[in-house]
Design a protein around this motif. Structure first.
Motif, PDB file in Angstrom:
ATOM      1  N   ILE A  78       0.815  -1.207   0.000  1.00 30.90           N
ATOM      2  CA  ILE A  78       0.000   0.000   0.000  1.00 30.90           C
ATOM      3  C   ILE A  78       0.856   1.266   0.000  1.00 30.90           C
ATOM      4  N   SER A  79       2.071   1.186   0.555  1.00 31.89           N
ATOM      5  CA  SER A  79       2.940   2.360   0.612  1.00 31.89           C
ATOM      6  C   SER A  79       3.926   2.413  -0.545  1.00 31.89           C
ATOM      7  N   GLY A  80       3.744   1.544  -1.544  1.00 29.94           N
ATOM      8  CA  GLY A  80       4.603   1.578  -2.718  1.00 29.94           C
ATOM      9  C   GLY A  80       5.630   0.468  -2.764  1.00 29.94           C
ATOM     10  N   SER A  81       5.952  -0.140  -1.638  1.00 29.09           N
ATOM     11  CA  SER A  81       6.860  -1.279  -1.599  1.00 29.09           C
ATOM     12  C   SER A  81       6.397  -2.180  -0.461  1.00 29.09           C
ATOM     13  N   PRO A  82       6.710  -3.464  -0.518  1.00 33.51           N
ATOM     14  CA  PRO A  82       6.229  -4.363   0.536  1.00 33.51           C
ATOM     15  C   PRO A  82       6.655  -3.892   1.920  1.00 33.51           C
ATOM     16  N   ILE A  83       5.677  -3.783   2.813  1.00 33.80           N
ATOM     17  CA  ILE A  83       5.941  -3.321   4.166  1.00 33.80           C
ATOM     18  C   ILE A  83       4.928  -3.969   5.100  1.00 33.80           C
ATOM     19  N   GLY A  84       5.333  -4.263   6.304  1.00 30.89           N
ATOM     20  CA  GLY A  84       4.427  -4.870   7.261  1.00 30.89           C
ATOM     21  C   GLY A  84       3.465  -3.855   7.835  1.00 30.89           C
ATOM     22  N   ILE A  85       2.235  -4.272   8.073  1.00 27.71           N
ATOM     23  CA  ILE A  85       1.233  -3.408   8.684  1.00 27.71           C
ATOM     24  C   ILE A  85       0.508  -4.168   9.790  1.00 27.71           C
ATOM     25  N   VAL A  86       0.080  -3.444  10.807  1.00 26.13           N
ATOM     26  CA  VAL A  86      -0.622  -4.043  11.940  1.00 26.13           C
ATOM     27  C   VAL A  86      -1.774  -3.144  12.355  1.00 26.13           C
ATOM     28  N   SER A  87      -2.719  -3.708  13.109  1.00 24.38           N
ATOM     29  CA  SER A  87      -3.893  -2.970  13.558  1.00 24.38           C
ATOM     30  C   SER A  87      -3.829  -2.740  15.060  1.00 24.38           C
ATOM     31  N   PHE A  88      -4.358  -1.596  15.512  1.00 24.57           N
ATOM     32  CA  PHE A  88      -4.372  -1.234  16.927  1.00 24.57           C
ATOM     33  C   PHE A  88      -5.748  -0.721  17.325  1.00 24.57           C
ATOM     34  N   PHE A  89      -6.087  -0.879  18.617  1.00 22.60           N
ATOM     35  CA  PHE A  89      -7.240  -0.203  19.186  1.00 22.60           C
ATOM     36  C   PHE A  89      -6.909   1.272  19.356  1.00 22.60           C
ATOM     37  N   ASN A  90      -7.860   2.138  19.074  1.00 18.29           N
ATOM     38  CA  ASN A  90      -7.677   3.551  19.378  1.00 18.29           C
ATOM     39  C   ASN A  90      -8.002   3.817  20.846  1.00 18.29           C
ATOM     40  N   THR A  91      -7.544   4.956  21.338  1.00 13.66           N
ATOM     41  CA  THR A  91      -7.731   5.268  22.762  1.00 13.66           C
ATOM     42  C   THR A  91      -9.200   5.320  23.153  1.00 13.66           C
ATOM     43  N   SER A  92     -10.071   5.578  22.185  1.00 14.27           N
ATOM     44  CA  SER A  92     -11.509   5.620  22.480  1.00 14.27           C
ATOM     45  C   SER A  92     -12.074   4.238  22.771  1.00 14.27           C
ATOM     46  N   LEU A  93     -11.369   3.193  22.317  1.00 10.43           N
ATOM     47  CA  LEU A  93     -11.807   1.799  22.413  1.00 10.43           C
ATOM     48  C   LEU A  93     -13.084   1.540  21.623  1.00 10.43           C
ATOM     49  N   THR A  94     -13.468   2.475  20.774  1.00  8.68           N
ATOM     50  CA  THR A  94     -14.633   2.279  19.904  1.00  8.68           C
ATOM     51  C   THR A  94     -14.255   2.432  18.438  1.00  8.68           C
ATOM     52  N   SER A  95     -12.966   2.459  18.128  1.00 13.37           N
ATOM     53  CA  SER A  95     -12.508   2.515  16.748  1.00 13.37           C
ATOM     54  C   SER A  95     -11.112   1.908  16.678  1.00 13.37           C
TER      55      SER A  95
END
Length: 424
Positions: A78-95
């Motif tokens: 997605i950033s133009g070359s292979p790169i690792g991506i991960v998901s996090f909870f936001n501080t609101s805990l609702t997104s």
């Protein structure tokens, strides 16, 4: 008295004969934070075995606006070359939000979502696109969002998308992408496909069903140009033959009577694509025994040993956190992520990845020879292949080698007159 010189190799795999599967006996063989490497001489055919201490990690900078890691992770362009991506909870805990390993947020926040069950990548009409399966922060139902490069996160809201039907069909597992379509599985074993070159548009009749055996669906994976459908008690292969509205058909004589386990909220997936094949935690229908398997041809090949099987049977191991490359060797990291039991693909051995005894590894991914993981803190941690260090965030850690009982093939008492350690 006759004397004998014996060379004791400091290599091997886990052995556990203790009644408690999560506690090793004093005479069992364990390897903590280390694993063997076989170096073969191409001319003589002879090999040497080395025991590697696993490399340590460096902490990245704390991410902004997030408080916790969760399980979605993949390697993306997605950033133009292979790169690792991960998901996090936001501080609101609702997104939630998705970040690359350099600490850059991918798109905006994904509103009203919590757990990220999976992140995958596809190309829609030449545009690199991420797809995430999240749980709704209010209802807990699984829903799908996609992010085209340069665009924004958008939820799939088509009325013919399985969770949006008049009688909703819940999603299970991660989607797969093949020949311009996305495929998702529902808990009843149906495999739904999107319209060609679209993620937003779906057709009510565009599905096939994995029904060689009457078991529910667990998830999908892609194996070369085949779609593999995992049920509770079966593995079935499908291929794209260009039919409509569903282009896939089952491949004859490809069904295995070994299914994949289901995982609950807060547990990593039981199915993972690693090293050009698929690893999964499954159950043999004929014996009821759980094991770690990989797809080999159209068969399911067991790679776990009795020590790992006992942990699976006791539900101590419940998923796969990810995979990474360490010292040029591929490793599959199981979940939970404290004292993670880890499989070395090239050497068919098991070892224990102990970050510090308390950290919970959430996701583990490899990229460009390096390895990255996130844990229950809002940071991405890096194991750098080009500059290996043997400290975790500047703190030394221990490598432990405990060999099994050496009885020299008899029940006689043995006396060790001298012991020399040969190490590099």
């Amino acid at each position: 008295m006759a004397t004998k010189t014996v060379r004791i190799p400091l290599v091997g795999s886990l052995i556990n004969r203790n009644v408690n599967p999560n506690s090793f006996a004093t005479k069992d063989q364990i390897f903590v934070n280390c694993y063997p490497e076989v170096v073969q001489n191409a001319i003589t055919g002879k090999g040497k075995v080395y025991l590697n201490k696993r490399p340590g990690f460096a902490n990245g900078s704390a991410l902004t606006g997030v408080v916790d890691g969760n399980f979605g992770s993949c390697v993306s362009s997605i950033s133009g070359s292979p790169i690792g991506i991960v998901s996090f909870f936001n501080t609101s805990l609702t997104s939630t939000s998705v970040w690359d390993i350099d600490g850059t947020k991918i798109g905006g926040d994904i509103a009203n979502t919590t757990y990220c069950y999976s992140l995958t990548e596809t190309s829609i009409s030449g545009v690199v696109t991420l797809v995430g399966i999240f749980s709704d922060s209010t209802t807990g139902a699984r829903e799908a969002w996609y992010f085209p490069a340069g665009g924004a996160w958008t939820q799939i809201t088509d009325a013919d998308f399985p969770p949006n039907l008049g009688t909703p069909e819940p999603l299970i597992g991660a989607p797969v992408h093949l020949n311009g379509r996305m495929y998702v599985m529902t808990t009843n074993g149906k495999m739904w496909n999107s319209d060609l070159n679209s993620l937003a548009n779906w057709t009510a009749s565009a599905f096939n069903t994995a029904q060689s055996y009457p078991d529910g669906g667990v998830g999908l994976a892609r194996y070369k140009d085949f779609i593999v459908a995992f049920g509770l008690y079966s593995v079935e292969f499908f291929q794209d033959v260009g039919l409509t509205p569903s282009p896939i058909v089952t491949i004859g004589n490809s069904v295995n009577r070994i299914g994949a386990i289901t995982v609950g909220l807060g547990t990593a997936s039981s199915i993972r694509e690693v090293a050009n094949t698929i690893y999964f935690i499954g159950t043999d229908v004929t014996t009821g025994q759980k094991g770690v398997y990989r797809i080999n041809g159209f068969g399911a090949e067991k790679v776990s040993n009795p020590a790992i099987d006992k942990l699976l049977a006791s539900d101590i191991i419940t998923g796969i956190a990810g995979a990474a490359t360490l010292h040029g060797l591929s490793h599959v990291v199981l979940w939970p992520g404290v004292n993670s039991y880890t499989y070395c693909v090239e050497n068919n051995t098991w070892w224990i990845l102990d970050i510090d005894g308390t950290e919970q590894i959430i996701s583990f991914i490899g990229n460009d020879g390096n390895s990255y993981f996130c844990n229950s803190t809002a940071t991405i941690k890096t194991i750098d292949a080009t500059s290996p260090v043997y400290q975790d965030a500047g703190v030394a850690y221990t490598q432990t080698i405990q060999l099994e009982n050496m009885d020299m093939g008899t029940q006689n008492d043995d006396i060790v007159a001298a012991l020399d350690a040969i190490a590099a």
